[in-house]
Scaffold this motif. Structure first.
Motif, PDB file in Angstrom:
ATOM      1  N   PHE A  35      -1.054   1.378   6.912  1.00  0.00           N
ATOM      2  CA  PHE A  35      -0.913   2.263   8.075  1.00  0.00           C
ATOM      3  C   PHE A  35      -2.261   2.726   8.575  1.00  0.00           C
ATOM      4  N   SER A  36      -3.174   3.001   7.675  1.00  0.00           N
ATOM      5  CA  SER A  36      -4.480   3.535   8.070  1.00  0.00           C
ATOM      6  C   SER A  36      -5.334   2.518   8.802  1.00  0.00           C
ATOM      7  N   SER A  37      -4.890   1.265   8.897  1.00  0.00           N
ATOM      8  CA  SER A  37      -5.618   0.230   9.633  1.00  0.00           C
ATOM      9  C   SER A  37      -5.138   0.086  11.074  1.00  0.00           C
ATOM     10  N   TYR A  38      -4.172   0.916  11.455  1.00  0.00           N
ATOM     11  CA  TYR A  38      -3.558   0.790  12.778  1.00  0.00           C
ATOM     12  C   TYR A  38      -3.871   1.997  13.653  1.00  0.00           C
ATOM     13  N   ALA A  39      -4.315   1.700  14.866  1.00  0.00           N
ATOM     14  CA  ALA A  39      -4.361   2.743  15.880  1.00  0.00           C
ATOM     15  C   ALA A  39      -2.923   3.072  16.262  1.00  0.00           C
ATOM     16  N   MET A  40      -2.672   4.342  16.491  1.00  0.00           N
ATOM     17  CA  MET A  40      -1.314   4.784  16.805  1.00  0.00           C
ATOM     18  C   MET A  40      -1.308   5.522  18.141  1.00  0.00           C
ATOM     19  N   ALA A  41      -0.194   5.419  18.833  1.00  0.00           N
ATOM     20  CA  ALA A  41      -0.109   6.055  20.143  1.00  0.00           C
ATOM     21  C   ALA A  41       1.328   6.440  20.460  1.00  0.00           C
ATOM     22  N   TRP A  42       1.448   7.294  21.428  1.00  0.00           N
ATOM     23  CA  TRP A  42       2.735   7.650  22.015  1.00  0.00           C
ATOM     24  C   TRP A  42       2.699   7.287  23.492  1.00  0.00           C
ATOM     25  N   PHE A  43       3.794   6.726  23.949  1.00  0.00           N
ATOM     26  CA  PHE A  43       4.018   6.454  25.360  1.00  0.00           C
ATOM     27  C   PHE A  43       5.354   7.098  25.730  1.00  0.00           C
ATOM     28  N   ARG A  44       5.606   7.204  27.012  1.00  0.00           N
ATOM     29  CA  ARG A  44       6.912   7.705  27.438  1.00  0.00           C
ATOM     30  C   ARG A  44       7.364   6.980  28.696  1.00  0.00           C
ATOM     31  N   ALA A  57       1.899   0.966  17.786  1.00  0.00           N
ATOM     32  CA  ALA A  57       0.851   0.704  16.808  1.00  0.00           C
ATOM     33  C   ALA A  57       0.144  -0.602  17.130  1.00  0.00           C
ATOM     34  N   ASP A  58      -1.125  -0.655  16.768  1.00  0.00           N
ATOM     35  CA  ASP A  58      -1.877  -1.894  16.916  1.00  0.00           C
ATOM     36  C   ASP A  58      -2.958  -1.939  15.856  1.00  0.00           C
ATOM     37  N   TYR A  59      -3.173  -3.103  15.308  1.00  0.00           N
ATOM     38  CA  TYR A  59      -4.150  -3.252  14.231  1.00  0.00           C
ATOM     39  C   TYR A  59      -5.571  -3.056  14.762  1.00  0.00           C
ATOM     40  N   GLY A  60      -6.327  -2.244  14.083  1.00  0.00           N
ATOM     41  CA  GLY A  60      -7.701  -2.008  14.495  1.00  0.00           C
ATOM     42  C   GLY A  60      -7.805  -0.975  15.599  1.00  0.00           C
TER      43      GLY A  60
END
Length: 122
Positions: free
Chosen positions: A28-37, A97-100
């Motif tokens: 999990f710590s290798s992924y940038a995380m975001a919220w969209f709506r 989520a996206d890697y890096g």
């Protein structure tokens, strides 16, 4: 990576909600995380993103000061604290989520949750 959002619901204008998104996997710590709506009749829009360690956060202008994104890498979870909610915040909120770190610049995320609905009544 599988993402499962929770925490949506009905809230009055001016109220608060916290969304959660739990990710599967051990990196999990290798992924940038975001919220969209995505509001009814509108395209999906960026809300907020957080870097791999959580040290950097990014927001759409209309959310600055009202929403806070954070992550707990020990719990494989990203959060979106939403305060001072407005009726125009009504939407389905998606975790991504996206890697890096590339997605933090491109807004192009490879993995998506199923969404959680937030309704703000006036």
């Amino acid at each position: 990576v599988q993402l499962v959002e929770s925490g949506g619901g009905l809230v009055q204008a001016g109220g608060s909600l916290e969304l959660s998104c739990e990710a599967s996997g051990r990196t999990f710590s290798s992924y940038a995380m975001a919220w969209f709506r995505q509001a009814p009749g509108q395209e999906r829009a960026f809300v907020a993103a957080v870097s791999l360690t959580g040290s950097n956060t990014y927001y759409a202008d209309s959310m600055k000061g009202r929403f806070t994104i954070s992550r707990d890498n020990d719990k494989n979870t990203v959060y979106l604290q939403m305060n001072s909610l407005k009726p125009e915040d009504t939407a389905v909120y998606y975790c991504a989520a996206d890697y890096g770190v590339r997605a933090l610049r491109t807004y192009e995320y490879a993995y998506w949750g199923q969404g959680t609905k937030v309704t703000v009544s006036s």
